[in-house]
Design a protein around this motif. Structure first.
Motif, PDB file in Angstrom:
ATOM      1  N   HIS A 187       0.836  -1.201   0.000  1.00 41.73           N
ATOM      2  CA  HIS A 187       0.000   0.000   0.000  1.00 41.73           C
ATOM      3  C   HIS A 187       0.872   1.251   0.000  1.00 41.73           C
ATOM      4  N   ARG A 188       1.921   1.254   0.795  1.00 41.64           N
ATOM      5  CA  ARG A 188       2.818   2.408   0.815  1.00 41.64           C
ATOM      6  C   ARG A 188       3.504   2.586  -0.546  1.00 41.64           C
ATOM      7  N   THR A 228      -6.203  -4.918   7.275  1.00 41.03           N
ATOM      8  CA  THR A 228      -5.494  -3.933   6.455  1.00 41.03           C
ATOM      9  C   THR A 228      -6.428  -3.271   5.450  1.00 41.03           C
ATOM     10  N   THR A 229      -7.417  -4.018   4.953  1.00 38.11           N
ATOM     11  CA  THR A 229      -8.368  -3.419   4.013  1.00 38.11           C
ATOM     12  C   THR A 229      -9.161  -2.317   4.687  1.00 38.11           C
ATOM     13  N   LYS A 231      -6.959   0.789   5.241  1.00 39.74           N
ATOM     14  CA  LYS A 231      -6.725   1.541   4.000  1.00 39.74           C
ATOM     15  C   LYS A 231      -7.945   2.366   3.604  1.00 39.74           C
ATOM     16  N   ASN A 247      -5.675   5.305   7.496  1.00 37.05           N
ATOM     17  CA  ASN A 247      -4.811   5.342   6.320  1.00 37.05           C
ATOM     18  C   ASN A 247      -3.730   6.408   6.472  1.00 37.05           C
ATOM     19  N   LEU A 297      -0.956   4.633   8.157  1.00 41.84           N
ATOM     20  CA  LEU A 297      -0.305   3.686   7.255  1.00 41.84           C
ATOM     21  C   LEU A 297       0.608   4.384   6.252  1.00 41.84           C
ATOM     22  N   THR A 298       0.196   5.570   5.791  1.00 43.99           N
ATOM     23  CA  THR A 298       0.930   6.248   4.718  1.00 43.99           C
ATOM     24  C   THR A 298       1.688   7.476   5.204  1.00 43.99           C
TER      25      THR A 298
END
Length: 335
Positions: free
Chosen positions: A72-73, A138-139, A142, A148, A151-152
């Motif tokens: 994802h990243r 994780t879905t 995101k 999110n 995460l990012t």
């Protein structure tokens, strides 16, 4: 039923005031993490609500989560985060706490635990699944703007992953939790990350420098694939990984690609039924296996190539044995 998660509250709760008192960098990430999902009073789960799993299952699930986070990243143009067992101890304590309390909330532990000393950015996210699915967690992260964001966050460099497996019926409120996950993310000034920071959950070889002097991409080698890789001689024989571990194969299989110093390409495949074995894709048998449809044709390798008189042979899970003759340079299969 979709995974449950932390709802976002941006008011200045006692936890938020504690977070902002730590560092300004932390507060920016943590402001979206304050809040509580469950309005009901906290209940006490029975010890039996937490299910024991093997270390292999736990490592495989943690590696899967790390891979999903980093994929994802990468899709956002961000560098991957690395993994720390010591930071994972913090996250594991939190995911266990959530199950025992039958609540999804945050404490300040991820900010104050000495195992995370020296950070200059920090964040924490939780989620739970009714399906015992890492992908559920994780879905959802995101798809949630607040989660999110953690995460990012480009400042994050190292994560800890905690996974708590649950029996599907909590003793206090009866909810069908199967998996609770907690990720603690940190950024550190240069040289301050935990000493056990590494590319993957079970480690992996560090890629060599490229001909231009820059570091090649680092892909961790884990689980059964790592065991086979080491058993075959590791980098000295198979070279370095040129892809991450990838799944989606029939029967729950996964694979990873390697390139040896002599240019040979190898693929190690693992499935629950066949275990982990390698195919030399630039060899005669490997090329024939590819033409036959890879694992959907002859199946997964059950052995590596081995000598049988003047032949080289290899057995596959769909009942095929591949042969190559050093006398005639011919390749064929028997069944």
């Amino acid at each position: 039923m979709p995974p449950r998660h932390l709802s976002v509250r941006t008011g200045r709760s006692p936890l938020h005031r504690a977070l902002t008192a730590v560092t300004a960098a932390t507060a920016a990430a943590a402001v979206v993490l304050t809040g509580s999902l469950l309005a009901a009073p906290q209940a006490d789960a029975a010890p039996s609500d937490i299910v024991s799993v093997s270390s292999g299952t736990r490592a495989a699930d943690a590696q899967k989560m790390l891979g999903q986070i980093n994929s994802h990243r990468a899709s956002k143009g961000l560098k991957p985060v690395k993994y720390s067992p010591s930071l994972s101890g913090i996250s594991q304590g939190q995911s266990d706490r959530l199950v025992r309390g039958e609540v999804i909330d945050h404490s300040t532990t991820f900010l104050t635990d000495r195992r995370a000393a020296g950070y200059d950015a920090a964040g924490e996210i939780h989620a739970l699944s009714w399906q015992n699915s890492v992908t559920d967690l994780t879905t959802w992260w995101k798809g949630s703007p607040a989660h999110n964001k953690v995460l990012t966050d480009p400042r994050m460099e190292v994560v800890g992953i905690g996974l708590t497996y649950v029996d599907g019926r909590l003793s206090g409120n009866g909810q069908g939790w199967r998996l609770v996950g907690s990720v603690s993310s940190y950024g550190f000034p240069a040289g301050r990350a935990p000493a056990d920071t590494r590319a993957g959950v079970t480690g992996g070889p560090v890629a060599p420098q490229s001909s231009t002097g820059s570091a090649a991409a680092i892909y961790p080698v884990n689980g059964g694939i790592r065991t086979r890789y080491n058993g075959m001689g590791g980098a000295a024989v198979l070279g370095t990984p040129v892809s991450p571990e990838r799944g989606g194969l029939p029967g729950g299989g996964v694979y990873q690609n390697f390139r040896a110093a002599n240019g040979a390409l190898w693929k190690i495949l693992w499935s629950p039924r066949s275990g982990a074995h390698a195919v030399k894709e630039t060899g005669a048998i490997g090329r024939a296996w590819q033409r036959a449809g890879y694992e959907r044709g002859w199946g997964y390798p059950l052995t590596e190539e081995y000598r049988a008189g003047s032949e080289v042979q290899q057995r596959f899970s769909n009942g095929y044995t591949a042969h190559w003759s050093s006398a005639t340079n011919r390749t064929w299969v028997t069944r």
